[in-house]
Motif scaffolding. Structure first.
Motif, mmCIF file in Angstrom:
data_model
loop_
_atom_site.group_PDB
_atom_site.id
_atom_site.type_symbol
_atom_site.label_atom_id
_atom_site.label_comp_id
_atom_site.label_asym_id
_atom_site.label_seq_id
_atom_site.Cartn_x
_atom_site.Cartn_y
_atom_site.Cartn_z
ATOM 1 N N LEU A 1 0.904 -1.341 -0.078
ATOM 2 C CA LEU A 1 0.112 0.011 0.084
ATOM 3 C C LEU A 1 0.838 1.270 0.068
ATOM 4 N N GLU A 2 0.332 2.454 -0.412
ATOM 5 C CA GLU A 2 0.899 3.426 -0.488
ATOM 6 C C GLU A 2 0.291 4.620 0.488
ATOM 7 N N GLN A 3 0.856 5.570 0.898
ATOM 8 C CA GLN A 3 0.319 6.536 1.943
ATOM 9 C C GLN A 3 -1.128 7.275 1.337
ATOM 10 N N ASN A 4 -1.943 7.093 2.088
ATOM 11 C CA ASN A 4 -3.535 7.359 1.829
ATOM 12 C C ASN A 4 -4.403 6.671 0.861
ATOM 13 N N ASP A 5 -4.102 5.473 0.893
ATOM 14 C CA ASP A 5 -4.814 4.372 0.186
ATOM 15 C C ASP A 5 -5.976 3.979 1.028
ATOM 16 N N VAL A 6 -6.998 3.761 0.304
ATOM 17 C CA VAL A 6 -8.382 3.281 0.828
ATOM 18 C C VAL A 6 -8.544 1.832 0.585
ATOM 19 N N VAL A 7 -8.576 0.958 1.483
ATOM 20 C CA VAL A 7 -8.881 -0.560 1.185
ATOM 21 C C VAL A 7 -10.425 -0.640 1.599
ATOM 22 N N TYR A 8 -11.296 -1.230 0.509
ATOM 23 C CA TYR A 8 -12.756 -1.345 0.840
ATOM 24 C C TYR A 8 -12.849 -2.985 0.548
ATOM 25 N N ILE A 9 -13.331 -3.740 1.491
ATOM 26 C CA ILE A 9 -13.680 -4.865 1.499
ATOM 27 C C ILE A 9 -15.202 -5.203 1.370
#
Length: 257
Positions: A214-222
């Motif tokens: 991941l990179e800075q400010n990534d958003v992971v949505y499951i």
């Protein structure tokens, strides 16, 4: 025949349960002898707050290149003086990827890795400082994990290397109804454009995905799986009631003379 009718609701309940195929991550991991070495380097982006500390054997020589701000003052009772605690001020990378560095002026930081920028900055500093030592850290390095996890939220990351499995672990792990085959990662590129990238965690090839690290400010949505989405149409209470009613009807049909 009555036993057959009794088994019908039981089979229905079992079919509603999630299988290993839908739950386990990296299911073919045992078939892999080894993975190719993966490298990941942080790339600076507009909006990053970056703390840059310059040090050397000559403190006076590096002082003009270090920003600092006064955080708070605490009185010392013995001599009525003030104890000043100082924290270094971070640089803000603007929309053009630039920062304003003391003495050196405007420097291009966006789009560069830590190593690339450190090499460039060191070359500039060596005109004024002998053997400068550079330490760089992104202050606002954080990721968000949302959806079918136990503890969704935003997490501050101390180091600059975090993969998606570690991020999900920070969020307490995935729920039983999480859709592991099609996880979405929202990422902002160097130009500020938002992109959506999907990753299948049930396949070990996910380690080669551009969003595995991941990179800075990534958003992971499951997302929830189909079972969860279908049950939400009626509510879990209704689904459970229907299952119980089916079992009772089957029992009555079997026990009735």
């Amino acid at each position: 025949m009555r036993i057959f009718f009794l088994l019908i609701p039981i089979f229905a309940l079992i079919s509603g349960c999630a299988s290993r195929e839908n739950i386990a991550v990296m299911q073919d991991i045992e078939q892999k002898a080894q993975f190719a070495k993966t490298s990941h380097q942080v790339v600076f982006k507009p909006g990053d707050l970056v703390r840059i500390q310059i040090s050397s054997t000559d403190d006076q020589a590096v002082e003009p290149f270090n920003l600092s701000i006064v955080m708070q003052e605490q009185p010392i009772i013995e001599d009525d003086n003030m104890n000043v605690q100082r924290a270094q001020q971070p640089f803000l990378i603007d929309d053009q990827g630039m920062i304003q560095f003391p003495v050196l002026g405007a420097l291009k930081m966006g789009g560069k890795t830590i190593d690339q920028f450190s090499t460039h900055l060191k070359a500039q500093l060596e005109k004024f400082v002998e053997n400068p030592i550079i330490n760089i850290r992104i202050v606002n390095y954080r990721i968000s994990v949302l959806g079918e996890v136990m503890k969704p939220g935003m997490f501050n990351i101390q180091n600059h290397r975090l993969n998606i499995l570690e991020a999900i672990s920070l969020a307490g792990g995935m729920k039983i109804h999480a859709r592991r085959k099609n996880i979405m990662v929202l990422r902002r590129d160097q130009d500020g454009n938002q992109e959506s990238i999907r990753i299948d965690l049930t396949n070990s090839e996910c380690v080669n995905s551009p969003v595995f690290f991941l990179e800075q400010n990534d958003v992971v949505y499951i997302e929830p799986n189909k079972t969860k989405m279908n049950s939400s149409k009626f509510g879990p209470e209704i689904s459970l009631s229907v299952s119980i009613a089916s079992v009772l009807i089957a029992l009555i049909s079997v026990l009735r003379p």
